[in-house]
Design an enzyme around this catalytic site. Structure first.
Site, PDB file in Angstrom:
ATOM      1  N   GLY A  26       1.953  -4.052   3.921  1.00  0.00           N
ATOM      2  CA  GLY A  26       1.175  -5.016   3.150  1.00  0.00           C
ATOM      3  C   GLY A  26      -0.214  -5.300   3.672  1.00  0.00           C
TER       4      GLY A  26
ATOM      5  N   TRP B 277      -3.121  -3.691   3.431  1.00  0.00           N
ATOM      6  CA  TRP B 277      -4.215  -3.507   2.479  1.00  0.00           C
ATOM      7  C   TRP B 277      -4.216  -4.608   1.421  1.00  0.00           C
ATOM      8  CZ3 TRP B 277      -6.037   2.032   0.947  1.00  0.00           C
ATOM      9  CH2 TRP B 277      -6.421   2.722   2.110  1.00  0.00           C
TER      10      TRP B 277
ATOM     11  N   ASP C 200       6.072   0.329  -3.341  1.00  0.00           N
ATOM     12  CA  ASP C 200       6.476   1.117  -2.186  1.00  0.00           C
ATOM     13  C   ASP C 200       7.975   1.369  -2.276  1.00  0.00           C
ATOM     14  OD1 ASP C 200       4.870   1.640   0.709  1.00  0.00           O
ATOM     15  OD2 ASP C 200       7.051   1.877   0.770  1.00  0.00           O
TER      16      ASP C 200
ATOM     17  N   ASP D  38       9.966   4.208  -6.471  1.00  0.00           N
ATOM     18  CA  ASP D  38       9.317   5.482  -6.180  1.00  0.00           C
ATOM     19  C   ASP D  38       8.132   5.636  -7.125  1.00  0.00           C
ATOM     20  OD1 ASP D  38       8.526   8.087  -5.765  1.00  0.00           O
ATOM     21  OD2 ASP D  38      10.526   8.952  -5.967  1.00  0.00           O
TER      22      ASP D  38
ATOM     23  N   LYS E 172      -5.670   8.112   0.950  1.00  0.00           N
ATOM     24  CA  LYS E 172      -5.513   8.791   2.235  1.00  0.00           C
ATOM     25  C   LYS E 172      -5.460  10.300   2.017  1.00  0.00           C
ATOM     26  CE  LYS E 172      -2.634   7.226   5.362  1.00  0.00           C
ATOM     27  NZ  LYS E 172      -1.351   6.845   6.027  1.00  0.00           N
TER      28      LYS E 172
END
Length: 238
Positions: free
Chosen positions: A93, A95, A111, A127, A191
């Site tokens: 958590g 971010w 998540d 998912d 990312k």
């Protein structure tokens, strides 16, 4: 009768003089490691001695990753009061905490792992690659997002090629979602990893966004190949 031989005297070794450890703080070591593997022991010691991890604990952030987003947003300024934000792979958590701290009121996250509440954020345990997930996120957000964040990383299996394909697949899935749902002018942060086969993703982002940058935050460990793609100025789906 002869006397027994006298054993040789042990020479006493004195510590070296002329130096001082004053002002030095030796790295912390964990005292008990009987049930830990060497790799987990090293990871825990690195966490204890990591200044960003310590700063995260002091600030109340759930993870050191919060500083990565802080640094990225300080440069690109996409987390604005009133913005609608989607946080993909939000656990634990950090971010979402940064987004709320910067005035974001409408934020949803997803998540696979359970995440403790972060009101007023809406958190979905699911998912993200499930086709039903995206529509649920947008419905909970109440409209198209201004920002899509992704700090997702796949569960690794130890096979380099398989793990790499999973990483690239997640980046592509997140990028496709961002292109499908973002408002014009919106931003996408994901990312990625140096050396990854991400040329196709970068090409898609450059087609749909005015600017695409590679960013390596200072809080990202130097020995990690991790970096972030920051795409701003969403031009639309055309």
């Amino acid at each position: 009768m002869s006397e027994p031989p006298v054993p040789p005297r042990k020479r006493m070794v004195k510590p070296p003089s002329g130096g001082s450890d004053a002002g030095r703080t030796p790295p912390a070591r964990l005292k008990t490691a009987k049930i830990r593997t060497p790799s987990s022991q090293a990871w825990l010691e690195r966490q204890i001695n990591d200044p960003f991890a310590a700063a995260a604990r002091a600030h109340g952030y759930r993870s050191r990753a919060a500083f990565k987003l802080t640094e990225i947003d300080d440069r690109f300024h996409f987390l604005k009061p009133g913005a609608r934000v989607v946080d993909l792979g939000l656990a634990p958590g950090g971010w979402t905490q940064v987004a709320l701290e910067r005035g974001v009121k409408h934020i949803v996250g997803v998540d696979l792992l359970p995440v403790d509440p972060l009101p007023p954020a809406y958190i979905l345990q699911m998912d993200f690659t499930d086709p039903a997930c995206g529509p649920l996120l947008i419905e909970a957000l109440g409209g198209p997002p201004d920002v899509v964040l992704s700090d997702m990383a796949p569960n690794t299996v130890g096979h380099r090629q398989t793990d790499h394909l999973r990483i690239v697949g997640l980046i592509e899935t997140a990028a496709d979602f961002a292109v499908q749902v973002l408002k014009p002018g919106g931003a996408f942060v994901t990312k990625a990893f140096q050396g990854g086969e991400t040329a196709a993703v970068i090409a898609v982002l450059k087609h749909h966004f005015a600017q695409v940058r590679n960013v390596k935050p200072k809080s990202s460990r130097s020995d990690s190949s991790e970096l972030y793609f920051v795409a701003t100025g969403f031009k639309g789906r055309g």
